[in-house]
Design an enzyme around this catalytic site. Structure first.
Site, PDB file in Angstrom:
ATOM      1  N   GLY A   1      -3.057   9.159  -1.953  1.00  0.00           N
ATOM      2  CA  GLY A   1      -2.547   8.649  -0.679  1.00  0.00           C
ATOM      3  C   GLY A   1      -1.365   9.467  -0.251  1.00  0.00           C
ATOM      4  O   GLY A   1      -0.718  10.130  -1.050  1.00  0.00           O
TER       5      GLY A   1
ATOM      6  N   GLY B   1       1.843   9.833   2.989  1.00  0.00           N
ATOM      7  CA  GLY B   1       2.517   9.227   4.129  1.00  0.00           C
ATOM      8  C   GLY B   1       3.694  10.090   4.487  1.00  0.00           C
ATOM      9  O   GLY B   1       3.838  11.196   3.955  1.00  0.00           O
ATOM     10  N   GLY B   2       4.524   9.586   5.358  1.00  0.00           N
ATOM     11  CA  GLY B   2       5.671  10.350   5.819  1.00  0.00           C
ATOM     12  C   GLY B   2       6.601  10.760   4.699  1.00  0.00           C
ATOM     13  O   GLY B   2       7.210  11.819   4.739  1.00  0.00           O
ATOM     14  N   TYR B   3       6.620   9.930   3.660  1.00  0.00           N
ATOM     15  CA  TYR B   3       7.568  10.168   2.585  1.00  0.00           C
ATOM     16  C   TYR B   3       7.080  11.231   1.611  1.00  0.00           C
ATOM     17  O   TYR B   3       7.849  11.786   0.861  1.00  0.00           O
ATOM     18  CB  TYR B   3       7.765   8.867   1.796  1.00  0.00           C
ATOM     19  CG  TYR B   3       6.438   8.306   1.391  1.00  0.00           C
ATOM     20  CD1 TYR B   3       5.775   7.404   2.227  1.00  0.00           C
ATOM     21  CD2 TYR B   3       5.805   8.740   0.236  1.00  0.00           C
ATOM     22  CE1 TYR B   3       4.514   6.953   1.904  1.00  0.00           C
ATOM     23  CE2 TYR B   3       4.551   8.294  -0.083  1.00  0.00           C
ATOM     24  CZ  TYR B   3       3.914   7.398   0.751  1.00  0.00           C
ATOM     25  OH  TYR B   3       2.668   6.976   0.446  1.00  0.00           O
ATOM     26  N   GLY B   4       5.786  11.460   1.548  1.00  0.00           N
ATOM     27  CA  GLY B   4       5.223  12.373   0.559  1.00  0.00           C
ATOM     28  C   GLY B   4       3.882  11.867   0.076  1.00  0.00           C
ATOM     29  O   GLY B   4       3.168  11.202   0.817  1.00  0.00           O
TER      30      GLY B   4
ATOM     31  N   VAL C   1       1.159  10.131  -3.055  1.00  0.00           N
ATOM     32  CA  VAL C   1       1.043   9.259  -4.214  1.00  0.00           C
ATOM     33  C   VAL C   1      -0.042   9.830  -5.124  1.00  0.00           C
ATOM     34  O   VAL C   1      -1.134  10.169  -4.653  1.00  0.00           O
ATOM     35  CB  VAL C   1       0.657   7.826  -3.811  1.00  0.00           C
ATOM     36  CG1 VAL C   1       0.577   6.936  -5.041  1.00  0.00           C
ATOM     37  CG2 VAL C   1       1.669   7.268  -2.825  1.00  0.00           C
TER      38      VAL C   1
ATOM     39  N   LYS D   1       4.765   7.953  -6.938  1.00  0.00           N
ATOM     40  CA  LYS D   1       5.106   8.201  -5.541  1.00  0.00           C
ATOM     41  C   LYS D   1       6.147   9.303  -5.510  1.00  0.00           C
ATOM     42  O   LYS D   1       7.261   9.120  -5.986  1.00  0.00           O
ATOM     43  CB  LYS D   1       5.644   6.893  -4.945  1.00  0.00           C
ATOM     44  CG  LYS D   1       5.872   6.943  -3.458  1.00  0.00           C
ATOM     45  CD  LYS D   1       6.269   5.576  -2.950  1.00  0.00           C
ATOM     46  CE  LYS D   1       7.069   5.696  -1.680  1.00  0.00           C
ATOM     47  NZ  LYS D   1       7.647   4.434  -1.260  1.00  0.00           N
TER      48      LYS D   1
ATOM     49  N   ASP E   1       8.749  -4.607   5.584  1.00  0.00           N
ATOM     50  CA  ASP E   1       7.597  -3.828   6.035  1.00  0.00           C
ATOM     51  C   ASP E   1       6.302  -4.428   5.480  1.00  0.00           C
ATOM     52  O   ASP E   1       5.468  -3.732   4.921  1.00  0.00           O
ATOM     53  CB  ASP E   1       7.753  -2.362   5.617  1.00  0.00           C
ATOM     54  CG  ASP E   1       6.894  -1.436   6.472  1.00  0.00           C
ATOM     55  OD1 ASP E   1       6.418  -1.896   7.542  1.00  0.00           O
ATOM     56  OD2 ASP E   1       6.683  -0.282   6.082  1.00  0.00           O
TER      57      ASP E   1
END
Ligand SMILES: *[C@@H]1O[C@H](CO)[C@@H](O)[C@H](O)[C@H]1NC(C)=O
Ligand SMILES: *[C@@H]1O[C@H](CO)[C@@H](O)[C@H](O)[C@H]1NC(C)=O
Ligand SMILES: *[C@@H]1O[C@H](CO)[C@@H](O)[C@H](O)[C@H]1NC(C)=O
Ligand SMILES: *[C@@H]1O[C@H](CO)[C@@H](O)[C@H](O)[C@H]1NC(C)=O
Length: 960
Positions: free
Chosen positions: A640, A642-645, A647, A661, A757
């Site tokens: 997976g 996302g904006g953060y990096g 997984v 993560k 969130d």
């Protein structure tokens, strides 16, 4: 002369040693010294003048101040002197299980203004409970149970408005239960308190009606075995939060107030052995009742009330000698959780017909001394003990049926060995379940209101053992294994069993180990699974401390060496100096080694981010380790992004799967934020919250390592991506799990946490489709961790469009109700299968517009997700919609709390005929087989992955 110089050197050396500045505050040292002087058997590390610097066992300091004294089960002997009041920063005092601590409590105890936990369980203190305890305004836990306190309960305790736990049980307290008057305080003011445990005293007078009010948050009211008179006040029915009510063994009279029926969360209620009179209360509303005992009252002749047969959670009904008559309706035995009916000494007649009984649970029907003339068994019922002694059916001559005699079947349970052969041990050591010889820490576990009565079902103990071990491990206590044995009911219907706790890595505990384990049990840090109800541990004195013989005479042997050196001249002195140098070097070496092992060395060197993280159980991984476990962060392990990096999936050497993560450059947090986040995450521990296993802060990387949750996110399942069909029942279960996780974060995590969130992509599903709340990237710890109260904070608005609380968006005031809003949106997503904003339509508005409560399915048929199983009856759907819409009310104050949402969803599951308290971890064997054999995907083919056996309520969460 040489020897004079040497003598000088010795003196200088001694001076150097003694003038090293002590860390400990002087008052604190004097107080501890005074305690030490009057106590026998203090730990042998209690020498020197610096308890904080030289780490006296059982003492914890913050900087130079003593903040905690925990000395359970040490065999301390003596009294508690007023000197304790010098410890002005003391927060925790636990002297439990020292049965030779005597005398009265000093009045000066009231000077310990910072005290939060005063835990003196099972000592032998006597005299009155000092009024001054009422001035300890920070107190959250007060446990004075099982001493010999006399006199009355000080009304001043009513001033303790942070009090969470009040246990004065098993003393010799007299007088009435104090309530406030215009001028004096009383226990009615304790509106935040959850536990009133006042049983086994000699309290007299009425239970004051003023004691209870609707604003209270009590869950346990235990007043059993006192001398209370008068009637049960109807105000008791106002305390909706109640879960356990024990009023048995008093002299209460009059009828049971009818509004007791409003207490829908009560699961165990004991009213037995009083002088209560009729009519029998109608308790139809109490649909969470598991254990009901109303024996030995005079309700007057009545037939077996039909509503007994509607109490779906009921495991145990005890109605000895209550003038019940007529025939017992056979449908009563079809209650699926029923284990015991004890209704001896009544006037039941006709036929006992148990053909409809469910055989998995039922274990005892005791109807001795009734008028029953016939018995219709069901095949396969051999396991059930039926006792019909002293009934006409057993009085014909020549009957030899087994039900015509009383057979005793006590449980002889003892924790089984863990695939090993018991060792034969020397010197009073005992072989542990892992077959190691050791000196266990022992004591008696006492459960004051278990929800079950079938003591022959070993699964209960297995679950308890596991939860004990999990708790010990979680708190990093040095425990190898536990043994439970000889479960039995004692004379007060408490469930008791023997507990042995075995040391890890050696054959005996040291002082610190016992102090910490004792505290975990005395201070209720261990929470047993909820079916066990409130508990008390009675620890024994631990007699086999490690190192006792060695360290005992420290002081005198040192002096001996020095005297010898002076007298004997240079040889010994040189040896001494040499030893000193050696010790110094060793210490340096050890420090260096700890630095290398210390996972937080980088935090140490970088003071700007505020020191080592305060972690509970999270592990520090090096970059190399994680690189290896994730196969060099390979693409195939990328699960997976996302904006953060990204997984990554990984495998630990133990075989455990993990999710890593990994923050990418540019989205890294500051070191401080990262530290805060892992501190927060490491404190969170609940089966419906994804747990943090560790982290990596190495080579400029920031990674969080979580447990791997195999079935992806709820969003993926709703979109059909995972192939897991979520029918209505599964959706209810997912909603319940997620709600429980969130309620834990809000109400029980310490400090409480607002997620900020909540959305379907942050709710993950495990192999049994248990929901787990994930991703705390935006979470906020809230409020005051001491009171646990949530307050609001003003923050920069963050969250995800479609789920965001409009009130928060507009006011920037974040409260836990913002999460409730987002959760409401997730509930609507569960109903509709739609993303919250899809093709410009907002699911909240869509549902509100279509809603027509007068129509079938609230007129929402069109909007419902087709894979929900529209052909089946969607039991509870209307209620579910009601709850969801309440959650998305515009004003936060109109929304329910997550705790209330949990209750509502549990009720819905009840309506759908499922036991919401069943732990999906005890899924059926068929599921386990399917998952092992891998012959077929368990979710697609098995009839129901949630094949609830109904045995075990979910474990109570474990706040820290
Ligand atoms: C509680 O019970 C009483 C009497 O049974 C009833 O009149 C009342 O409406 C109930 N209150 C609530 C809040 O349910
Ligand atoms: C008990 O109360 C329920 C509803 O509260 C009612 O339906 C039922 O008839 C009552 N039963 C008896 C025996 O009074
Ligand atoms: C009811 O009273 C009898 C006689 O006093 C006693 O033996 C029995 O234990 C009591 N039953 C319960 C359930 O307390
Ligand atoms: C059982 O007892 C009830 C009430 O005492 C009585 O009305 C009924 O006739 C009895 N039934 C039998 C079968 O003895």
């Amino acid at each position: 002369m040489g020897s004079r110089i040497l003598v000088f050197l010795v003196v200088a050396l001694i001076q150097v040693c003694t003038t090293t500045p002590a860390v400990t505050n002087n008052d604190d040292f004097n107080a501890l010294k005074a305690l030490k002087d009057v106590w026998d058997n203090v730990p042998p590390t209690w020498v020197g003048a610096d308890p904080c610097g030289s780490r006296w066992d059982g003492i914890v300091c913050t900087n130079s101040r003593v903040t905690s004294i925990t000395l359970a089960s040490m065999g301390l002997k003596g009294t508690l002197s007023g000197d304790i009041s010098l410890l002005s920063e003391l927060q925790i005092l636990d002297l439990s299980y020292n049965t030779e601590l005597t005398g009265s409590l000093p009045l000066a105890i009231g000077d310990l203004k910072k005290l939060t936990n005063l835990i003196l369980v099972r000592c032998r203190f006597s005299g009155p409970i000092p009024d001054a305890i009422g001035s300890l305004s920070q107190l959250t836990d007060l446990s004075l149970n099982s001493n010999r306190f006399s006199g009355s309960i000080p009304p001043s305790l009513g001033n303790l408005d942070k009090l969470f736990w009040l246990d004065l049980a098993d003393n010799m307290l007299t007088g009435t239960i104090p309530v406030s008057t215009g001028t004096t305080p009383g226990l009615d003011l304790l509106v935040h308190t959850k536990h009133f445990h006042l049983g086994f005293n000699q309290l007299t007078g009425q239970i004051p009606p003023k004691l209870f009010s609707s604003g209270m948050n009590l869950i346990h009211v235990l007043l059993e075995s006192n001398k209370l008179t008068g009637s049960i006040p109807s105000t008791l029915g106002l305390v909706k939060s109640l879960e356990v009510v024990r009023l048995d063994n008093n002299s209460l009279t009059g009828p049971v107030p009818s509004n007791i029926n409003n207490l829908t969360s009560v699961s165990e209620m004991f009213l037995s052995n009083n002088g209560l009179t009729g009519p029998l209360p109608n308790l139809t509303g109490m649909d969470h009742l598991t254990y009901l005992d109303m024996s030995n009252n005079t309700f007057g002749a009545t037939d077996f009330p039909p509503w007994f047969s509607t109490l779906q959670s009921l495991t145990t009904l005890v109605m000895e000698k209550t003038q019940l008559q007529g025939q017992i309706p056979s449908d009563f035995f079809s209650l699926s959780n029923l284990q015991t009916l004890d209704a001896r000494n009544n006037k039941f007649n006709g036929t006992l017909d148990i053909r409809t009984s469910s055989i998995n649970q039922l274990s005892l029907i005791d109807l001795r001394e009734n008028q029953i003339s016939a018995f219709t068994e069901r095949p396969g019922i051999e396991k059930v003990g039926v006792i019909l002694v002293d009934n006409p059916v057993c009085q014909e001559t020549g009957v030899t049926e087994s039900y015509c005699s009383v057979s005793q079947n006590e449980s002889s349970y003892s924790t089984p060995l863990n695939n090993c052969v018991a060792s034969s041990c020397f010197a009073n050591q005992i072989s542990s379940p892992n077959c190691k010889c050791a000196f266990p820490y022992t004591g008696l576990l006492q459960f004051r209101a278990p929800s079950f009565s079938n003591l022959g079902n070993d699964t209960y103990y297995t679950v308890l053992e596991q939860s004990l071990m999990n708790s010990f491990k979680f708190h990093q206590l040095p425990v190898d294994s536990v043994n439970l044995s000889h479960p039995r009911k004692d004379s007060s219907t408490y469930l008791v069993m023997n507990l042995q706790v075995f040391p890890f890595g050696q054959d005996r505990f040291n002082w610190t180990g016992i102090s910490r384990i004792g505290f975990a049990l005395s201070n209720q840090i261990f929470k047993p699974p909820s079916q066990f109800g409130p508990f008390v541990f009675h620890g024994d004195t631990y007699l086999n401390f490690a190192g006792k013989e060695v360290t005992g005479s420290n002081k005198s042997s040192n002096t001996g060496v020095i005297i010898g050196a002076v007298a004997g001249g240079s040889v010994l002195l040189l040896l001494l100096l040499g030893a000193g140098l050696y010790a110094h070097r060793q210490k340096k070496r050890a420090e260096k080694a700890t630095e290398q092992n210390n996972p937080f060395a980088q935090w140490e060197s970088n003071k700007s981010i505020g020191g080592v993280p305060q972690l509970k159980g999270a592990r520090n991984f090096s970059f190399e380790e994680l690189r290896k476990y994730s196969n060099n962060f390979s693409e195939t392990n990328d699960i997976g992004s996302g904006g953060y990096g990204n997984v990554y999936r990984g495998v630990l050497p133990t075989g455990e799967l993990i999710a890593i993560k990994r923050a990418q450059q540019g989205s890294m947090q500051g070191g401080l934020e990262f530290k805060t986040e892992i501190e927060l995450l490491s404190r969170v521990h609940h089966k419906n919250v994804v747990s943090l296993i560790g982290f990596c802060f190495d080579r400029g990387e920031q990674m969080l390592v979580y447990e791997f949750v195999p079935n992806g996110s709820l969003m993926e399942s709703l979109s059909g991506k995972t192939g897991i069909r979520l029918d209505w029942v599964r959706r209810l279960k997912v909603a319940l799990g997620a709600a429980r996780g969130l309620a834990y974060l809000h109400e029980l995590a310490n400090p409480p946490i607002i997620h900020r969130d909540i959305k379907s992509s942050n709710i993950l599903l495990d192999e049994r489709l248990n929901a787990k709340v994930a991703d705390f990237g935006l979470s906020k710890p809230m409020g005051d961790s001491e009171t646990g109260h949530l307050t609001h904070v003003t923050t920069q608005v963050k969250g995800t469009m479609g789920y965001m609380d409009p009130e928060y968006y507009m006011t920037q005031q974040l409260t836990e109700k913002s999460d409730v809003y987002s959760f409401g949106v997730v509930m609507l997503e569960l109903l509709t299968g739609k993303r919250p904003i899809e093709k410009g339509k907002y699911v909240v508005r869509e549902v509100k517009t279509a809603l027509d409560r007068a129509k079938y399915l609230y007129n929402l048929g069109e909007l419902l997700d087709s894979s929900i199983g529209l052909d089946t009856t969607l039991k509870g759907l209307d209620k579910f919609v009601d709850v969801a819409l309440k959650c998305v009310e515009e004003n936060g104050s109109d929304r329910p709390t997550m705790g209330e949402v949990v209750k509502e969803i549990e009720n819905i599951l009840h309506l759908a005929g499922l036991n919401p308290n069943a732990d999906s971890a005890s899924t059926s064997a068929s599921y386990d087989d399917a998952s092992k054999g891998n012959a077929k995907h368990p979710y697609i083919f098995s009839k129901d992955a949630f094949d609830y056996s109904g045995d075990f309520p979910a474990s109570k969460v474990e706040p820290l």
